[in-house]
Structure formats: C-alpha cells, structure tokens
Enzyme design. Structure first.
Site, PDB file in Angstrom:
ATOM      1  N   HIS A  67       0.825  -1.217   0.000  1.00 20.28           N
ATOM      2  CA  HIS A  67       0.000   0.000   0.000  1.00 20.28           C
ATOM      3  C   HIS A  67       0.857   1.265   0.000  1.00 20.28           C
ATOM      4  O   HIS A  67       0.542   2.233  -0.685  1.00 20.28           O
ATOM      5  CB  HIS A  67      -0.961   0.004   1.191  1.00 20.28           C
ATOM      6  CG  HIS A  67      -1.921  -1.152   1.162  1.00 20.28           C
ATOM      7  ND1 HIS A  67      -2.748  -1.452   2.209  1.00 20.28           N
ATOM      8  CD2 HIS A  67      -2.181  -2.095   0.206  1.00 20.28           C
ATOM      9  CE1 HIS A  67      -3.477  -2.525   1.898  1.00 20.28           C
ATOM     10  NE2 HIS A  67      -3.137  -2.932   0.702  1.00 20.28           N
ATOM     11  N   HIS A 250      -0.783 -11.314  -5.245  1.00 19.08           N
ATOM     12  CA  HIS A 250       0.580 -10.842  -4.984  1.00 19.08           C
ATOM     13  C   HIS A 250       1.644 -11.752  -5.612  1.00 19.08           C
ATOM     14  O   HIS A 250       2.645 -11.272  -6.126  1.00 19.08           O
ATOM     15  CB  HIS A 250       0.819 -10.741  -3.481  1.00 19.08           C
ATOM     16  CG  HIS A 250      -0.017  -9.689  -2.825  1.00 19.08           C
ATOM     17  ND1 HIS A 250       0.086  -8.357  -3.147  1.00 19.08           N
ATOM     18  CD2 HIS A 250      -0.984  -9.772  -1.884  1.00 19.08           C
ATOM     19  CE1 HIS A 250      -0.776  -7.666  -2.410  1.00 19.08           C
ATOM     20  NE2 HIS A 250      -1.442  -8.493  -1.652  1.00 19.08           N
TER      21      HIS A 250
HETATM   22 ZN   LIG Z   1      -3.991  -4.546  -0.374  1.00 18.34          ZN
END
Ligand SMILES: [Zn+2]
Length: 291
Positions: A67, A250
């Site tokens: 983030h 991810h």
């Molecule tokens: Zn996230």
C-alpha cells in the site's frame, strides 16, 4: 512526517516515518529497531508472498509493503527512506490514502536528475489455470484488472486506469482492502490478520458488508489495482507499459516483476528530459499524526 498504527497480519504496533532521499537511491526501508538495517524495495529482496508482499534481507523482514509503495508510485515519488520500528507497515485505514496524505503534507520536491523509466518493448504473459497477468508496450502506464469473486456484491468486476492526471488519487488511493467473515478463522489459524478490524478492512458477510458504506461500488477491484501498482513498484522504476491482470494476486504480480527483470530483451531504460524525480520535502517540519 510520521504515523503510527498496527500491522494487518502481525497486529504489531509500529511507527513509520518518511524521509527524503537523494536522486537515484529508490525507496529504502530502514528498521530503526535493528540498528537502522536497510532493505531496498526491489525485486531481489522479495521474500514471502501470499496474502501480502514482504521483503527480506539477511533475515530482516519488512512486511506488507504494497500500500505504501503504491502511494509512492501514485504521487510520483521515486526516492525516499521509510523508517519503521517493527516488522510490518501499519495498515491504517486499509487503503493507500493515509500514506498519500503523509506524503502530500510533507511536500514533494523535484530533483534535477532526469527520471529513468522502464519502457516495455515486448509483451510478457503469465498464466496459471484461470489466472493471468500480462504487460504490453505502451507510451504511458496503465493498469486493467478483472476479479471474479463469488459474492452478491462483487461477482465479475473490471477496472482500468491510466496513471496520469491525478487518476490514481481520485480513483485508486481510497480503495480499502477487504475480507470475508467466513475466511476469518482460517486466516487467523494461519497466524494472519491479527491486526484486522472494522476500521481497516471492508468486512464481507454472506450477503453484504458489515461496515458500510463502501467508498466506491466497485471498491474491491479498485483495491486490487492499488495492490498491483504497489507490487510492480518493486521493479524500482516507473513503468511505460499496459498491465492486464485477471484474478491474479501478490504472487503473480511479483512473478511478473522478476520475469521482466530477468529478460533484458523485454524492456529498455529511457529518460524523459523535462521530467524530474520527486522526493518528499523537509519531513521534520511537517510531522503529523495519522491513524
Ligand atoms: Zn492490499
């Protein structure tokens, strides 16, 4: 320019401070609790990748980087030092917005050295069952993401954004992470989401959302775009290319990064003279508390 909070997965309390860095140094994490040990935000330091992206160097962990790295790309920051006193970044409200505000409060300084871009020359596609991620040549940086999540509020969503003209700030930065009540115990048993709360995550129930309102009707797919931008920041350079992801995560995001870096025929480095690096400005003068 600093904030404090807890890590989403570790639940560990952490203070974070962002400092300016010289041109060409990239983003560097510094563990002030471990004699200032530094871990560069680059692909070779990627360690564990499952529900978040973590970096590790010589056994020193920096967890859940996506983030903040996304906020750096979205605000045009190429160089910064990020100090923290624990192993995981704070989750704050679950989006990139508090980080964007920290960066903007400190101010942004243009550096004299021209910015180096990584320009995609040939396409690269990765596929894993029904998941895929690909990157194609383009003159700008754009991202398209599709998710297909079995929930009455989500289903199949696609979002496309070009990272220019403040689009990141308006359309992506505010989108929060999400999870479902049904998956909660499984994740807790895995030692994850110890820091989760209704203040830092959209909590999905079987048919709705436990903590409305949503910030966007399609906040879920927008958050996947946010994560992807943060993971691709591990290339260490701003990208000129079009990324298309379908139900990736991810692991696939970071796989694309390492495959790209391994094959020098897929891209070239290029500079754009009129452009300049940006770094956070005089951080100490603008110290503020968030979260
Ligand atoms: Zn996230």
């Amino acid at each position: 320019m600093e904030c404090e909070g807890v890590g989403l997965h570790s639940g560990a309390p952490v203070h974070l401070r962002i400092l300016p860095a010289r041109a060409g140094s990239g983003i560097v994490f510094r563990r002030v609790d471990l004699d200032g040990f530094e871990v560069e935000a680059v692909s070779r330091n990627v360690a564990r990748v499952s529900y978040a992206t973590s970096l590790m160097k010589k056994g020193v962990l920096i967890s859940t980087t996506e983030h903040l790295l996304s906020a750096f790309i979205g605000t045009g920051i190429d160089n910064a030092i990020v100090e923290l006193d624990n192993l995981e970044l704070p989750i704050l409200d679950g989006s990139a917005w508090p980080f964007v505000e920290l960066i903007r409060k400190a101010g942004i300084r243009k550096q004299r050295r021209p910015r180096t871009y990584l320009r995609i020359r040939r396409e690269l596609e990765l596929r894993e069952g029904n998941k895929s991620i690909a990157i194609y040549p383009a003159d700008t940086y754009s991202v398209s993401y599709t998710i297909n999540f079995p929930h009455p509020l989500i289903g199949k969503e696609t979002f496309r954004v070009e990272l220019a003209n403040g689009n990141y700030l308006r359309e992506i930065a505010l989108a929060r992470t999400f999870g479902s009540r049904q998956d909660e115990q499984t994740l807790r048993n895995m030692g994850l989401i110890r820091g989760v709360s209704r203040e830092n995550c959209i909590v999905l129930t079987r048919n709705g959302v436990e903590n409305p309102p949503l910030r966007f009707a399609d906040e879920f797919v927008r958050h996947k775009v946010l994560d992807l931008i943060g993971d691709l920041a591990l290339l260490g350079k701003q990208i000129l290319g079009n990324v298309v992801a379908d139900r990736a995560g991810h692991a696939m995001h970071t796989a694309l990064v390492s495959r790209l870096l391994r094959d020098r025929t897929l891209w070239e480095e290029t500079t754009v003279d009129e452009d300049r690096h940006e770094v956070p400005l005089t951080v100490h003068a603008a110290a503020g508390q968030l979260a």
